[in-house]
Every structure is written in C-alpha cells, then in structure tokens.
Design a protein around this motif. Structure first.
Motif, mmCIF file in Angstrom:
data_model
loop_
_atom_site.group_PDB
_atom_site.id
_atom_site.type_symbol
_atom_site.label_atom_id
_atom_site.label_comp_id
_atom_site.label_asym_id
_atom_site.label_seq_id
_atom_site.Cartn_x
_atom_site.Cartn_y
_atom_site.Cartn_z
ATOM 1 N N ASP A 1 -16.964 13.772 16.299
ATOM 2 C CA ASP A 1 -16.262 15.004 16.245
ATOM 3 C C ASP A 1 -15.466 14.968 14.920
ATOM 4 N N MET A 2 -15.562 15.977 14.324
ATOM 5 C CA MET A 2 -14.746 16.204 13.222
ATOM 6 C C MET A 2 -13.105 16.241 13.161
ATOM 7 N N VAL A 3 -12.820 17.044 14.367
ATOM 8 C CA VAL A 3 -11.194 17.163 14.655
ATOM 9 C C VAL A 3 -10.900 15.711 14.834
ATOM 10 N N SER A 4 -11.591 14.855 15.581
ATOM 11 C CA SER A 4 -11.125 13.386 15.935
ATOM 12 C C SER A 4 -11.356 12.430 14.620
ATOM 13 N N SER A 5 -12.226 12.742 13.759
ATOM 14 C CA SER A 5 -12.249 11.828 12.801
ATOM 15 C C SER A 5 -11.290 12.311 11.502
ATOM 16 N N ILE A 6 -10.775 13.488 11.415
ATOM 17 C CA ILE A 6 -9.786 14.030 10.628
ATOM 18 C C ILE A 6 -8.574 13.537 11.162
ATOM 19 N N LEU A 7 -8.422 13.588 12.583
ATOM 20 C CA LEU A 7 -6.776 12.976 12.817
ATOM 21 C C LEU A 7 -6.572 11.674 12.657
ATOM 22 N N TYR A 8 -7.779 10.796 12.905
ATOM 23 C CA TYR A 8 -7.594 9.203 12.798
ATOM 24 C C TYR A 8 -7.782 9.187 11.277
ATOM 25 N N GLY A 9 -8.450 9.740 10.396
ATOM 26 C CA GLY A 9 -8.347 9.712 9.057
ATOM 27 C C GLY A 9 -7.041 9.924 8.472
ATOM 28 N N ALA A 10 -6.327 10.980 8.816
ATOM 29 C CA ALA A 10 -4.918 11.330 8.255
ATOM 30 C C ALA A 10 -4.061 10.224 8.815
ATOM 31 N N ARG A 11 -4.230 9.710 10.096
ATOM 32 C CA ARG A 11 -3.412 8.801 10.439
ATOM 33 C C ARG A 11 -3.468 7.590 9.712
ATOM 34 N N LEU A 12 -4.583 7.144 9.376
ATOM 35 C CA LEU A 12 -4.771 6.065 8.417
ATOM 36 C C LEU A 12 -4.256 6.102 6.971
ATOM 37 N N SER A 13 -4.565 7.254 6.504
ATOM 38 C CA SER A 13 -4.026 7.843 5.078
ATOM 39 C C SER A 13 -2.495 7.822 5.138
ATOM 40 N N LEU A 14 -1.982 8.352 6.053
ATOM 41 C CA LEU A 14 -0.348 8.480 6.402
ATOM 42 C C LEU A 14 0.213 6.964 6.450
ATOM 43 N N ILE A 15 -0.442 6.308 7.280
ATOM 44 C CA ILE A 15 0.114 4.756 7.596
ATOM 45 C C ILE A 15 0.168 4.135 6.210
ATOM 46 N N ILE A 16 -1.159 4.248 5.438
ATOM 47 C CA ILE A 16 -1.161 3.304 4.336
ATOM 48 C C ILE A 16 -0.049 4.218 3.106
ATOM 49 N N GLY A 17 -0.033 5.411 2.966
ATOM 50 C CA GLY A 17 0.624 6.281 2.176
ATOM 51 C C GLY A 17 2.189 5.769 2.303
ATOM 52 N N ILE A 18 2.634 6.035 3.780
ATOM 53 C CA ILE A 18 3.959 5.573 3.811
ATOM 54 C C ILE A 18 4.442 4.207 3.850
ATOM 55 N N SER A 19 3.635 3.451 4.117
ATOM 56 C CA SER A 19 3.752 1.917 4.070
ATOM 57 C C SER A 19 3.880 1.493 2.483
ATOM 58 N N ALA A 20 3.008 2.042 1.827
ATOM 59 C CA ALA A 20 3.217 1.615 0.435
ATOM 60 C C ALA A 20 4.352 2.317 -0.251
ATOM 61 N N MET A 21 4.717 3.636 0.046
ATOM 62 C CA MET A 21 5.925 4.159 -0.411
ATOM 63 C C MET A 21 6.953 3.405 -0.048
ATOM 64 N N THR A 22 7.156 3.053 1.289
ATOM 65 C CA THR A 22 8.455 2.039 1.688
ATOM 66 C C THR A 22 8.495 0.879 0.808
ATOM 67 N N ILE A 23 7.334 0.207 0.792
ATOM 68 C CA ILE A 23 7.413 -1.093 0.013
ATOM 69 C C ILE A 23 7.720 -0.893 -1.494
ATOM 70 N N ALA A 24 7.513 0.375 -2.140
ATOM 71 C CA ALA A 24 7.449 0.474 -3.458
ATOM 72 C C ALA A 24 8.922 0.696 -3.648
ATOM 73 N N THR A 25 9.531 1.583 -2.541
ATOM 74 C CA THR A 25 10.836 1.982 -2.594
ATOM 75 C C THR A 25 11.935 0.742 -2.710
ATOM 76 N N VAL A 26 11.923 -0.293 -1.485
ATOM 77 C CA VAL A 26 12.352 -1.258 -1.354
ATOM 78 C C VAL A 26 12.438 -2.082 -2.740
ATOM 79 N N LEU A 27 11.232 -2.429 -2.944
ATOM 80 C CA LEU A 27 11.207 -3.356 -4.314
ATOM 81 C C LEU A 27 11.750 -2.663 -5.595
ATOM 82 N N GLY A 28 11.373 -1.381 -5.593
ATOM 83 C CA GLY A 28 12.063 -0.550 -7.044
ATOM 84 C C GLY A 28 13.431 -0.356 -6.762
ATOM 85 N N VAL A 29 14.013 0.030 -6.002
ATOM 86 C CA VAL A 29 15.489 0.273 -5.653
ATOM 87 C C VAL A 29 16.092 -1.004 -5.597
ATOM 88 N N GLY A 30 15.549 -2.008 -5.210
ATOM 89 C CA GLY A 30 16.196 -3.326 -5.104
ATOM 90 C C GLY A 30 16.451 -3.699 -6.542
#
Lengths: 301, 324
Positions: free
Chosen positions: A80-109
């Motif tokens: 189902d495309m709806v499910s694929s997109i929801l799960y895909g967005a979930r993965l994209s956001l998880i990676i995006g947000i964690s990468a951004m968080t790591i970058a923030t902590v490292l960079g700001v520190g």
C-alpha cells in the motif's frame, strides 16, 4: 522579558503569514503521520506477510480500477503506497532529526568552546571547519559512507546502515553550527554578564552552557530548521543513489528510486506520490526556517 | 603582489598535501590492500612476500612520500575492481564531468546575475516576489527530483531530448567532447539544467543581497544626489562592486557543481567522474575513491587560485595594500 515579547511578536507575525501557516500544517501532519505510522498504516511494508502480490500495481482510488482499500494505490509488490510513505517518512525523519541533533550537539559544543577559549583551539577547529566547508556536504557524506563500508565487517553492515547514514549526514552538517555558535559566542564574550560570571569564578562549562548558550539560541534555531531540511534531502539523495538504505527498509529516497523503474510504464503513482510528499515536506521546513530567520532578524523585515 | 601570489601558491600546495594524505590513509587503513589484491588461494607466505615487495612494511612516512612521488609522476595505482590503472580510468571520465559542470555554471551565471539584479532593483514588485518564491521552491527540490521531472517532461512525455548518456562525441587531441555535435548538445541540455538550477538560485540570491547592500551605501546616495543617471549608477557603479563577492562564490560553487554532478550523472547515466566515484563507493574500490578525491581537490584548488588572482585584477585596493 525581551525573549517573552519576541515570542509574542513571532506568534503575531505567524498569524499574518499564510505561507508559514500552511508550511506548519504540512510539517505537523508529516511528523504526526510518521510518529504514529504503525497505528495509521493499514499494512507494515517491512513485513512480507502483510501484503500480497495479487494487489500489485493498483492505481489510486480516483483512477479506474482503484481499490478503496488502497487510497494511493500499490507498488509492484502489492504494498500500500500510503503505508510505504508513512513508514518511509518515519525513517527519513528519524534519520534527519537524529543527524541534525548530533550535528547540533557537536557543532554547538565545539563552536562554544572555540569562541570561549579562542587561541590555538579555536584555530584548529576553524581550520577543520574551513576544509570541510570547501567539500560539499554530499561528498563528505558519500566519503564517510564509503569508509564505513570498508572498515565494518560485512555481517554487521546491514544492521548498521541507519547508524552509518545518520553519522555520515551529521558529520557533514556540523560546520554551520560550529561557525554560528563561535561567532555569536565571540559577541557574548564582550558582554559584561559573561565577564562578571568569569570573574565570579564560575567554571567554563557553566559559563558556556548556562550563561552564553541561552543568548545565542536564536540564530542556532534557524540553522536547525534549515539543516533539518538539508539532512532529509541528503538522506533522500543518498538513498536515491543506492548508497543509503536498502530496498527492504525504504525511506522516501529509496521509494523514489524504486519508482523510477515505473516512469516509462504508466504507473505514475509509484514515482510521483513519494516525490511530491518529499518535496512538500522539505519546502515546508524551509519556509518555516525562513520565517524564523525573519522573526529573529528584524533588520531583514 | 608577488608575495601574495606566492603565499597563495604555498597554501595551495599544503592543501594538496593534506588531501593526498587523506587519500593515502584511505588506501592504507581502510581494509588491507593485500587481501584486496590477492585471491583466497594465495598462501600466507606469498602474501607476506608481496607485502614486502610493495613496501607495505616500510615506515609510514616513507610510504607516504613514495605514494606522493608516484602520483606526481602520474602513477595512480590500480583499481581493485577492474584491475585497470586508475589514472586512465579517471582521465577518460574527466572531459564529460568538466563539460557538464562548466555548461551548468554558465547557465547559473547567465540567468542568475540578471535576475538577481532585477529583483534587487524592484524589491517589492510582484515579479520579484514570484521569483523569490520560485527560488525557495527550487532550493527545496532535490537535484535528483529536478532531473526526474525534466526526464519525464522532455524525455518521456514530449520525447524531445534524450534522457541518458552523452550522445555523439568527437575526439579532439585525446579530449572526448560532446560540444561539437548537435546530438551531444541535445544530450547535454537536461543534465546541465538539472545541475545548474541549484547554483542558479544561489547566484541569484547572492547577487540580490549584495546589490541591495551596495545600493544602500553612501556613494550611491551621493551619486543620486549629484544627479548621476540611475542607469549608470545601477549598472556601472553598483554592479561592479557587486561582482567582487560573486566571483568568490563562483569559485566555491565550482566545488558544489562537481559534487552535485555525482547525483546528476547518476540520474542521467552521464559517463563522468561522479558515476565512477559512485561505483567505487558501492564496490569499496579504495584506490579509485582516493584518486577521485585528489583530482577533485586539484581542480578546486586551481579554480580558487584563479579566483584569487582575478580578485587582484578587479579590486585595486588589494594591489595597493601590498606596497605599503
């Protein structure tokens, strides 16, 4: 007090900007859908038992032969495309947000410390930042990914894909944070409250994080939104290139790569629906970032 | 001035040494070169003998010096995957990437600078608002999506342009070019636009910001008060001062163009260096990865050196400072 007024001013500006409102709504629903994907999605696209080849290549409901069970149609495997997109967005956001968080902590520190201590430490950090700034983020991320492939044993590579990808993206985005934090810290170091805190004998860590950090949050917040958009784009690009996530745990980029195969054969929804979703998500985050910049930088208004 | 040029040259050499060091560390520490070069049936003794012959037991510094020396003589080693000399593999790919990158950069400048000036001169106009919104959308659309959209529209729906490869190419003194055949240009248009769009938005926004900044400065106000024609103020005085930072950005953008050409080349199956680099990552072909890095860094350093020299030519203040 000033921060308080600023917050209200921001809210007021927000109600006056239709673009920001629409962007916030799109971003909110994407994030909401991503968080609750397991509850909303009708099937789990990672679970082979939950979908059937018999349902393959169904178009969205509004086209002929559409099936109301699959609102946006299905791919060739019957997912189902709806499910694929929801799960895909979930993965994209998880990676995006964690990468951004790591970058923030490292960079700001690093930026705070460079601005606070100055001297040789500052010089080293900034030289590294300069070198990395000369290399575009995508090249850095590809390189880190390539090195990880070489170092990690083959058995663990599949399991660590998400971690490697997140780290590769984080390490290619930290520079912006470090430079901004350092520049703002330099300005704050001249202020009396910082001098007072130092003279009172407070420890550097406390001065940096308790006194200086709250006062430089504004510009950092803007970079965080912009970099979240970059991180999501970077992940999508790497997955699209086939370097990121494998096809059995598709992010938005992987979905688009899979969809490319159907461009010529008329199953447009497999390609275009994830694409539109990705672009809408990134545009909304960028618009919010632009809006925040205007709020924090009244001179530009 | 000579001092300045010399200083920049020495800096460039140091950057190249740093990159060479990175490439060498990649080669030396990511995976064992010997296991990559030999098969399963090679005995331990043979492996050790090969290790000794190749000098992999020598001190680290000695190995690095030899590595750099070989590179300077044009010996870039062999690919793990194809067993071909890496230098040749990359050399045959260079023209495709450079032609694509330069045409993309030209598109971004030819379109970006005029629109940037226009939007700065009419900051509140409807056209300006539309253009600005479009660029925001343009920045948010990933390069590969732009490529897919162009392929879909012009390649699949309209069928006007080819969607992959370089089309017809001509050999000119060992340089395989597609700039002299109609077929080649037709194949070049879509990838070049794809690659140029992002740079275009950057150029436009920068020119706009600089132009607005310059227009606010005192000498422009003075010129207005003195009755200098607006056209002359805008295009002679303001634009000239806007160009200085723009040239720097072109230097920086060149790196971006080369990096994003990896994505563009992948979408259009354009046979350039980027595609080779992607393959080398997928197969952990470390020698190719390392040499790609060195080659890219070389182009990058070269362009930035030229940009710095252009600076001297454009901004007389830099020349004066040295003599004092």
């Amino acid at each position: 007090m000033i921060a308080f007024i600023k917050r209200y001013e921001g809210l007021w500006l927000f109600t006056r900007s239709p673009a920001a409102i629409i962007a916030a709504i799109v971003a909110f629903f994407s994030i909401f859908g991503a968080i609750f994907a397991p509850l909303i999605a009708s099937v789990n696209p990672y679970d082979l038992a939950s979908f059937s080849l018999m349902d393959g290549l169904l178009p969205p409901v509004w086209e002929d032969y559409g099936n109301p069970k699959f609102l946006l149609g299905t791919d060739d495997q019957g997912r189902d495309m709806v499910s694929s997109i929801l799960y895909g967005a979930r993965l994209s956001l998880i990676i995006g947000i964690s990468a951004m968080t790591i970058a923030t902590v490292l960079g700001v520190g690093l930026g705070l410390a460079a601005g606070y201590y100055g001297g040789r430490f500052d010089m080293i950090v900034m030289r590294i930042a300069d070198i990395q700034l000369a290399l575009p983020a995508i090249l850095t991320a590809l390189l880190i990914d390539g090195i990880a492939r070489g170092i990690l044993p083959t058995e663990v590579q599949q399991d660590l894909r998400v971690a490697v990808l997140t780290l590769a993206i984080a390490l290619s985005l930290w520079v912006n944070f470090a430079r901004t934090a350092r520049a703002s810290t330099f300005v704050q170091m001249q202020k009396e409250y910082v001098q007072a805190a130092i003279i009172m004998g407070q420890r550097p860590i406390r001065v940096m994080f308790v006194h200086i950090l709250p006062n430089i949050l504004g510009p950092l917040l803007v970079i965080m939104t912009v970099d979240l958009a970059s991180a999501i784009l970077l992940e999508a690009t790497l997955s699209f290139l086939g370097i990121g996530l494998p096809a059995d745990s598709p992010s938005l980029g992987t979905l688009i790569r899979i969809g490319m195969q159907f461009m010529l054969s008329g199953e447009w929804w497999i390609l275009w629906i994830p694409t539109v979703f990705l672009v809408a998500l990134v545009i909304s985050i960028n618009i919010l970032g632009d809006f925040l910049r205007d709020v924090f930088n009244p001179r530009l208004r | 001035m000579v001092y300045f040029i010399l200083k920049r040259l020495i800096q460039s050499v140091f950057v190249m040494i740093a990159v060479a060091f990175l490439a060498f560390s990649l080669f030396r520490f990511v995976g064992d070169p010997i296991t990559q070069m030999t098969g399963v049936e090679t005995s331990i003794e043979d492996q050790e003998r090969l290790r000794e012959e190749l000098g992999l037991n020598d001190p680290f510094v000695a190995q690095f010096v030899r590595f750099t020396g070989d590179m300077l003589q044009g010996d870039f080693g062999y690919s793990y995957r194809t067993r071909q000399p890496v230098g040749e593999m990359i050399a045959t790919r260079v023209p495709a990437t450079l032609e694509l990158g330069i045409v993309a950069l030209l598109i971004s400048l030819v379109v970006g600078i005029p629109t940037g000036v226009f939007t700065a001169l009419r900051p509140r106009g409807f056209a300006t608002q539309t253009i600005l919104l479009t660029t925001l959308v343009g920045v948010s659309i990933p390069t590969f999506v732009i490529g897919i959209m162009l392929i879909f529209l012009f390649g699949v729906q309209l069928g006007w342009l080819p969607t992959f490869g370089r089309g017809g190419t001509v050999q000119i003194g060992g340089w395989e070019t597609s700039l002299f055949t109609i077929d080649g240009w037709r194949a070049l248009i879509l990838p070049a636009i794809t690659l140029g769009v992002y740079q275009l938005t950057l150029t436009m926004r920068l020119v706009r910001a600089e132009m607005m900044e310059v227009l606010r400065s005192d000498y422009i106000r003075f010129g207005m008060a003195r009755g200098v024609p607006m056209r002359s103020l805008y295009f002679r005085h303001a634009l000239a001062n806007t160009m200085v930072p723009v040239i720097t950005i072109i230097g920086l953008q060149f790196g971006g163009v080369i990096a994003f050409s990896i994505v563009t080349e992948s979408v259009f199956q354009w046979p350039g260096m980027g595609l080779l680099f992607l393959e080398s990552i997928r197969f952990v072909d470390i020698p190719v990865m390392g040499v790609y890095l060195v080659v890219i860094a070389f182009f990058f350093v070269l362009v930035n050196l030229i940009v710095d020299l252009l600076y001297l030519a454009i901004d007389p203040r830099l020349r004066v400072k040295d003599t004092s």
